[in-house]
Design a protein around this motif. Structure first.
Motif, PDB file in Angstrom:
ATOM      1  N   ILE A 116     -16.686 -45.840 -66.659  1.00  0.00           N
ATOM      2  CA  ILE A 116     -15.224 -45.774 -66.524  1.00  0.00           C
ATOM      3  C   ILE A 116     -14.849 -44.614 -65.607  1.00  0.00           C
ATOM      4  N   PHE A 177     -13.180 -49.516 -72.529  1.00  0.00           N
ATOM      5  CA  PHE A 177     -12.173 -48.459 -72.543  1.00  0.00           C
ATOM      6  C   PHE A 177     -11.218 -48.786 -73.675  1.00  0.00           C
ATOM      7  N   CYS A 238      -7.134 -50.889 -68.424  1.00  0.00           N
ATOM      8  CA  CYS A 238      -8.294 -50.660 -67.568  1.00  0.00           C
ATOM      9  C   CYS A 238      -8.552 -51.872 -66.682  1.00  0.00           C
ATOM     10  N   MET A 267     -13.242 -49.811 -64.060  1.00  0.00           N
ATOM     11  CA  MET A 267     -14.625 -49.892 -64.501  1.00  0.00           C
ATOM     12  C   MET A 267     -15.390 -50.896 -63.664  1.00  0.00           C
TER      13      MET A 267
END
Length: 293
Positions: A116, A177, A238, A267
């Motif tokens: 991440i 995440f 995310c 990510m």
């Protein structure tokens, strides 16, 4: 009490990409946010340079008793005779996240894998809406062909003493995440102990297949909010790609171009083995998009 803490389990194989995550945590979270890194004993020195007022290095045995850990060749107690069955590494890593989240004091715990990178400012407020805490929840995200996810639903319900799930599609709560409430984590631990008559850790690590994120999501939705309106869900936090093949520069730019306005992180899966210089092309392009507004 800090409003935010970040937990990242890592190891030497992810050390290079971890550096980008840690840099972004320092840049985009409040000054009192501590990044908690959990590593095997053998890898502690490799991550020691990050230790400081905003970073704490934990080793796995500080959070879990040795009998719950997968023992690696670099660990000092590898030759200790163990009178208990070994716990699968994947299971112990999940248990470590739950143990850490229940122990660390903060309003919101962010659990971020090493692959991440934060791309926008992150505060606890991002994980609240209308006075309620958000939950990572993808409606109908688990389809019939996702056999492991279906098993994770079944196991979670058994540990909480809930009725079996209906046939798929089911809700998905799994993300690299994620964001948890430590008080809810502790309540979840107690519920597992009450249901099973065992320490939550024994019950959790005794499973062959289990997901910490599925467990937390089902606990929030079906135990804490049983018969009541569920908290709002959010899957926009995310920007992800789960592809398993390496990206080239053009693909990295194309991925970054899709960054959504509500995403605070990106990510590129470590399993893709995308070269670090290509990953940083995507990171830089996300930064440019954010700056352009």
């Amino acid at each position: 009490m800090p409003e935010l803490a970040v937990i990242t389990p890592s190891f030497r194989g992810d050390a290079e990409i971890f550096s980008d995550l840690h840099r972004s945590v320092l840049e985009f979270t409040p000054a009192d946010t501590v990044h908690h890194i959990i590593v095997p004993v053998a890898d502690k020195e490799l991550f020691a340079r990050y230790q400081g007022s905003r970073c704490r290095i934990w080793t796995s045995p500080e959070l879990l008793p040795r009998r719950y850990l997968r023992i690696g060749p670099g660990d000092s107690y590898v030759n200790v005779r163990r009178p208990w069955p070994p716990v699968r590494g994947w299971i112990s890593q999940q248990a470590i996240k739950i143990a850490a989240a229940g122990r660390i004091e903060a309003d919101v715990i962010v659990i971020a894998d090493s692959d991440i990178v934060l791309v926008r400012p992150v505060t606890a407020e991002r994980f609240h809406s209308g006075g309620q805490r958000l939950l990572y929840r993808e409606e109908k995200g688990v389809t019939e062909d996702m056999e492991r996810h279906v098993i994770w639903h079944r196991v979670a319900r058994e540990l909480f003493g809930l009725p079996p799930a209906p046939p798929p599609p089911l809700t998905d709560y799994v993300s690299s995440f994620n964001f948890w409430d430590p008080a809810v984590v502790r309540a979840m631990q107690r519920r597992i102990s009450e249901t099973t008559g065992r320490d939550w850790l024994d019950a959790f690590t005794g499973q062959l297949h289990i997901s910490e994120f599925m467990l937390y999501g089902i606990f929030v939705d079906e135990v804490l909010h049983a018969g009541k309106p569920r908290p709002p869900g959010d899957i926009t936090v995310c920007h992800n790609t789960w592809q398993r093949t390496p990206m080239d520069r053009d693909a990295a730019v194309a991925f970054a171009q899709q960054l959504g306005p509500d995403a605070v992180a990106m990510m590129i899966s470590a399993k893709a083995r995308t070269p670090e210089d290509v990953r940083r092309v995507a990171i830089q392009r996300c930064a440019e998009i954010v700056k352009a507004g």
